[in-house]
Design a protein around this motif. Structure first.
Motif, short mmCIF file in Angstrom:
data_model
loop_
_atom_site.label_atom_id
_atom_site.label_comp_id
_atom_site.label_asym_id
_atom_site.label_seq_id
_atom_site.Cartn_x
_atom_site.Cartn_y
_atom_site.Cartn_z
N VAL A 52 -40.95 -9.14 -52.55
CA VAL A 52 -40.31 -7.92 -52.76
C VAL A 52 -39.29 -8.17 -54.09
O VAL A 52 -39.35 -7.04 -54.66
CB VAL A 52 -39.70 -7.33 -51.58
N ALA A 53 -38.67 -8.91 -54.00
CA ALA A 53 -37.44 -9.21 -54.95
C ALA A 53 -38.44 -9.33 -56.42
O ALA A 53 -37.95 -8.49 -57.37
CB ALA A 53 -36.80 -10.59 -54.71
N ALA A 54 -39.28 -9.89 -56.42
CA ALA A 54 -40.15 -10.17 -57.82
C ALA A 54 -40.80 -8.73 -57.96
O ALA A 54 -40.71 -8.35 -59.42
CB ALA A 54 -41.17 -11.02 -57.71
N LEU A 55 -41.16 -8.08 -57.20
CA LEU A 55 -41.78 -6.83 -57.31
C LEU A 55 -40.54 -5.78 -57.96
O LEU A 55 -40.92 -4.97 -58.65
CB LEU A 55 -42.42 -6.43 -55.80
N VAL A 56 -39.42 -5.87 -57.33
CA VAL A 56 -38.35 -4.73 -57.67
C VAL A 56 -38.04 -5.09 -59.25
O VAL A 56 -38.18 -4.08 -59.83
CB VAL A 56 -37.27 -4.92 -56.81
N ILE A 57 -37.95 -6.53 -59.38
CA ILE A 57 -37.69 -7.04 -60.95
C ILE A 57 -38.92 -6.09 -61.78
O ILE A 57 -38.76 -5.59 -62.84
CB ILE A 57 -37.72 -8.35 -61.02
N HIS A 58 -40.07 -6.45 -61.46
CA HIS A 58 -41.24 -6.09 -62.10
C HIS A 58 -41.19 -4.50 -62.50
O HIS A 58 -41.30 -4.11 -63.43
CB HIS A 58 -42.40 -6.63 -61.46
N ALA A 59 -40.91 -4.07 -61.10
CA ALA A 59 -40.87 -2.38 -61.28
C ALA A 59 -39.70 -1.88 -62.36
O ALA A 59 -40.00 -1.14 -63.04
CB ALA A 59 -40.78 -1.93 -60.06
N PHE A 60 -38.49 -2.45 -62.11
CA PHE A 60 -37.44 -1.93 -63.06
C PHE A 60 -37.90 -2.26 -64.37
O PHE A 60 -37.50 -1.64 -65.29
CB PHE A 60 -36.27 -2.43 -62.54
N TRP A 61 -38.25 -3.59 -64.52
CA TRP A 61 -38.52 -4.11 -66.04
C TRP A 61 -39.52 -2.90 -66.58
O TRP A 61 -39.28 -2.55 -67.64
CB TRP A 61 -39.02 -5.48 -65.91
N ALA A 62 -40.56 -2.78 -66.06
CA ALA A 62 -41.61 -1.78 -66.41
C ALA A 62 -41.04 -0.52 -66.50
O ALA A 62 -41.42 0.05 -67.66
CB ALA A 62 -42.69 -1.85 -65.24
#
Lengths: 451, 212
Positions: free
Chosen positions: A120-130
């Motif tokens: 989930v942490a990586a996904l949050v980073i991925h989403a905000f980065w995107a």
């Protein structure tokens, strides 16, 4: 190819006709991804962006790891919640059993637990980065949409998984979520009945959750996330900023070219993916081995545990509920806004509406934001909104911890609420506003220079 | 484009459906019908209507609840007795009819507004009207006379009983919300005392299943 490999290849090709597939795969892999780490592009953005740029691949790696550990756990887990409230059910004892007596069970469950958190942490980073890098321009909307839905999918995974040990925390976290779900205007009760097989948690609910967790969601995830990844492979990762800086790369603005910017997937792109995956694996193994958590007390529907909090990534929503309640308490006036028997201004309905709006904005980004500009620093408003959203989510998370902070710092709860409540209102604005002003000036200057 | 519209042929005589079209129509209708009829099987996802209803005679006597570290912890599951509540402010988390968590409190009758106590006792449903967590008495807020909900810091005042309306439209009396997000008062449960045992005496049980 050695002659033995060639013979094997021919054998397969004759039977499965694989050569067109292989050719196609080679073609898309070789031109898919921009090589932000090639020597030409070792700008300062590279060191900053590198881990963020590959956050998606960490998610994919962790998802595979979750699949493997989950499969192993499923061999020993018993999805049965039949029993008196407060006594260990079979689900509970089987999890205990995995932790205590199954060889390497504790490690496997530890990896599964921590893998979920890191995912989930990586996904949050991925989403905000995107979000900041605006990769949803024409042609990539479907990719973006699939990504946004997959975010919801990950939360559904964690929601269903959290309940499986049938312990107090999971039980009450699920109870609260279910009651929130039930207050969704009009459809809430029906959704709860369909998802849970009733409006309260029961043994039926556990079986349904287990089914979602190990059967339904994996199928949906493989299809959606698979499509997301395939689309990225076909279209290429959204180009880094350098592509839009013609003065730096000597390329025409906005054009994707198979030039020096774009390195082949093998070996250029796979290298950082493998490095990051190995680092992630190391972290997960350490956490899983040394910080695996036993289930808490067995679930008891007649007893709410004293300190109750959802998983960290749901804390903001929990904080939002508390915060809206606090605002009403301070303002001492809530306008009557009952429509069709639904109190639109009650904290939980407000919470649902805010969460739904955020998700909708995320999904609709390709429609809402149609500009050509993708440079983060040239988008003052959008970047500032993103910063504000991060600020809001973090401060709401902090607000969710009011009780714990209050007793830990021995500040009276009223003072604590006032402090945290004001932080929620002012800090995100105080961070985002200067951001906007500075970026606005920067963008104006830069475009004047270019003109 | 313009040529075509200009030379638009005169209206064709209406042709009857040929065999190919007929088969196509029948097959598509058949497939659509099959899909729709299979969708109706999704009804099975809804639980049966009668599930969870009580059967037969139910014991109305309150039983002590499972909360640990309280004066009634070792009596957990046994009948609630009047003699246990020997001083004002003493209260216990209890279970009513095996389904409804409740709180029984010995109150100062002169301060109680909006309701009358039975032998000094009042009882309220302990399921928080917000999100159904179980409220406590003097466990989280030992010095305050409130029913306190641990989940979102809701608080109800047992000394101030007010009229309120349940989600299903039923009017009832309950402990007033004095803090936090709960939308409704915590319903009072009328008490009946027989042979020193404390029992709930509400006639409309449906009022209390707002969490189910």
């Amino acid at each position: 190819m050695s002659s033995r490999t060639k013979r094997l290849y021919d054998w397969l090709d004759k039977r499965f006709n694989i050569s067109p597939l292989i050719a196609e795969a080679q073609r898309s892999l070789n031109f898919a991804l921009p090589a932000i780490h090639t020597r030409q592009n070792r700008s300062k953005i590279f060191w900053f962006g590198y881990p963020f740029y590959y956050a998606g691949s960490i998610v994919a790696f962790l998802a595979i790891l979750q699949g493997i550990t989950g499969l192993l756990l499923a061999f020993n887990y018993v999805p049965s919640a039949i029993g008196d409230p407060g006594t260990p059910t079979q689900a509970y004892t089987s999890v205990q059993n995995i932790m205590r007596s199954i060889p390497l069970g504790a490690l496997i469950r530890g990896i599964h637990q921590w893998g979920a958190n890191l995912l989930v942490a990586a996904l949050v980073i991925h989403a905000f980065w995107a979000f900041f890098r605006s990769p949803y321009r024409v042609g990539r909307e479907i990719s973006w949409l699939l990504g946004a839905v997959s975010l919801g999918l990950a939360l559904a995974y964690s929601f269903s998984g959290y309940l499986l040990p049938w312990d107090q925390l999971g039980y009450w976290a699920a109870t609260i979520s279910v009651q929130i779900m039930r207050s969704i205007p009009v459809l809430g009760d029906l959704i709860a009945r369909i998802l849970l097989g009733g409006t309260t948690l029961s043994p039926v609910t556990l079986v349904r959750m287990y089914f979602y967790h190990v059967s339904l969601l994996p199928v949906v995830a493989i299809v959606l996330v698979g499509a997301h990844i395939v689309l990225v492979m076909l279209q290429g990762v959204s180009e880094p900023e350098e592509v839009w800086r013609p003065e730096k790369t000597g390329q025409t603005s906005g054009q994707k070219q198979a030039g020096p910017l774009f390195g082949p997937f093998l070996p250029h792109q796979i290298t950082p993916v493998l490095i990051l995956s190995l680092v992630t694996l190391g972290i997960v193994l350490l956490l899983g081995a040394y910080a695996a958590q036993m289930p808490g007390d067995p679930a008891n529907r007649f007893l709410t545990p004293q300190f109750i909090a959802p998983e960290w990534y749901f804390l903001w929503a929990y904080g939002l509920l508390k915060w809206v309640g606090w605002v009403y308490e301070v303002v001492r006036f809530v306008p009557p806004a009952t429509v069709f028997g639904i109190d639109l201004l009650s904290a939980k309905v407000v919470g649902i509406l805010v969460a739904a709006t955020m998700f909708l904005v995320l999904v609709l980004m390709p429609v809402l934001d149609r500009g050509d500009e993708v440079r983060v620093l040239r988008r003052p408003l959008k970047t500032a909104i993103g910063v504000w959203a991060i600020g809001l989510l973090s401060t709401l998370t902090l607000y969710a911890l009011n009780e714990i902070l209050s007793s830990y710092l021995s500040i009276p709860i009223g003072t604590m609420n006032l402090l945290l409540g004001s932080i929620v209102i002012f800090v995100p604005l105080a961070v985002a506003a200067p951001f906007y002003m500075i970026l606005h000036r920067h963008a104006a200057k830069a475009s004047a220079k270019e003109a | 484009m313009t040529d075509k519209t200009a030379n638009k042929p005169e209206k064709k005589p209406r042709r009857r459906m040929d065999r190919r079209q007929f088969v196509q129509t029948i097959v598509s209708l058949g497939i659509a019908g099959t899909v729709v009829s299979f969708l109706s099987l999704l009804m099975s996802l809804l639980p049966s209507a009668g599930a969870g209803e009580e059967e037969g005679e139910v014991d109305n006597v309150f039983k002590y609840g499972p909360e640990k570290g309280t004066w009634y912890s070792d009596k957990s599951g046994t009948d609630v007795k009047l003699e246990d509540f020997d001083q004002v402010g003493k209260g216990a988390g209890v279970l009513w009819r095996g389904r409804f968590p409740a709180i029984v409190i010995r109150v100062d009758e002169s301060k109680l507004q909006g309701a009358t106590a039975t032998s000094g006792l009042v009882a309220f449903a302990a399921s928080c009207t917000h999100l159904c967590c179980i409220s406590t008495w003097r466990l989280d807020r030992p010095n305050e006379d409130v029913l306190f909900c641990r989940c979102h810091d809701g608080a109800f005042d047992p000394y101030n009983v007010v009229r309120d309306v349940m989600l299903n439209g039923a009017e009832y009396s309950g402990a007033k919300v004095i803090a936090g997000p709960p939308p409704r008062a915590a319903p009072i449960i009328p008490i009946e005392i027989t042979d020193g045992k404390v029992a709930g005496a509400a006639k409309d049980i449906g009022l209390y299943d707002y969490c189910e």
